[in-house]
Scaffold this active site. Structure first.
Site, short mmCIF file in Angstrom:
data_model
loop_
_atom_site.label_atom_id
_atom_site.label_comp_id
_atom_site.label_asym_id
_atom_site.label_seq_id
_atom_site.Cartn_x
_atom_site.Cartn_y
_atom_site.Cartn_z
N PHE A 1 -11.27 6.14 7.11
CA PHE A 1 -11.09 6.48 5.69
C PHE A 1 -12.05 5.66 4.86
CE2 PHE A 1 -8.13 3.18 6.83
CZ PHE A 1 -8.13 2.29 5.76
N THR B 1 0.83 -1.20 0.00
CA THR B 1 0.00 0.00 0.00
C THR B 1 0.87 1.25 0.00
OG1 THR B 1 -1.88 1.09 1.05
CG2 THR B 1 -0.21 0.17 2.53
N TYR C 1 -15.20 4.36 3.07
CA TYR C 1 -16.64 4.44 3.29
C TYR C 1 -17.01 4.50 4.77
CZ TYR C 1 -17.05 3.22 -1.66
OH TYR C 1 -16.96 3.23 -3.04
N ASP C 2 -16.03 4.63 5.65
CA ASP C 2 -16.28 4.65 7.09
C ASP C 2 -17.36 5.64 7.53
OD1 ASP C 2 -14.38 2.67 7.33
OD2 ASP C 2 -12.91 3.89 8.39
N ASP D 1 -6.85 -6.58 -0.29
CA ASP D 1 -7.88 -6.00 -1.14
C ASP D 1 -9.15 -5.97 -0.33
OD1 ASP D 1 -8.46 -4.70 -3.56
OD2 ASP D 1 -9.58 -6.45 -4.25
N LYS E 1 -3.92 2.95 6.02
CA LYS E 1 -3.98 1.49 6.02
C LYS E 1 -2.76 0.90 6.70
CE LYS E 1 -5.74 -0.63 2.44
NZ LYS E 1 -5.92 -1.26 1.10
#
Length: 187
Positions: free
Chosen positions: A147, A7, A149-150, A68, A12
């Site tokens: 971050f 990443t 769709y949180d 993913d 993340k």
């Protein structure tokens, strides 16, 4: 032990490090000065996780973890799914959220779940770990933590979004946490 996570996303990387604790030292692509765009052209979460993990291992020889993740919305037949990060714009989650909310206007079925598939890749090949967390979508954003769709996702049994939770609370129940726990159980 060092673990290379495929990443460029610092959020993340930090989240994975927090979940793994001191057992592993998490490094990212930026730590190895790898700035190539990894083409995620798989048709499943597993295929995309493998593409990322294998790329990292082949470039560095360091055991690597490809992740993913995505949001699957029941009323949208599992969309955005593997296209979650680029649903309305490449990694533009304001646009991605707006598109999901627009598609969900007037929809009573708000069921959704986050999925993470991790692929651990080393000299022995690939191993997969999957985690999921179920919840409901709101009709508007709430919260500024997290971050993706949180801000529109409330996990089952809770009244606040992932974006309203302190990271420690989210990381106790997240899809990524569940996948990483499976990874740790087998290490």
């Amino acid at each position: 032990m060092e673990l290379l996570v495929a990443t460029h996303n610092q959020h993340k990387k930090d989240e994975i490090q927090q979940i793994l604790g001191s057992r592993y030292t998490v490094k990212s692509l930026a730590d190895y000065n790898l700035h190539d765009e990894i083409v995620e052209d798989g048709k499943t979460f597993e295929e995309n996780a493998l593409i990322k993990a294998k790329y990292c291992y082949e470039k560095t020889g360091i055991p690597s973890l490809g992740d993913d993740s995505g949001l699957a919305v029941e009323a949208l037949n599992g969309k955005p799914g593997i296209y979650s990060a680029r649903y309305a714009g490449d990694h533009n989650f304001e646009k991605n959220i707006a598109k999901v909310l627009e598609e969900m206007q007037g929809e009573e079925n708000r069921n959704a779940h986050f999925i993470t598939v991790l692929c651990y890749y080393d000299e022995t090949g690939a191993t997969y770990y999957k985690g999921e967390v179920y919840g409901d979508l709101l009709t508007e954003n709430r919260g500024h933590k997290g971050f993706g769709y949180d801000p529109i996702f409330v996990p089952k049994g809770h009244s606040i979004t992932f974006a309203e939770m302190p990271p420690e609370e989210k990381n106790k129940m997240s899809h990524r946490k569940k996948a990483i726990e499976k990874f740790l159980d087998r290490r």
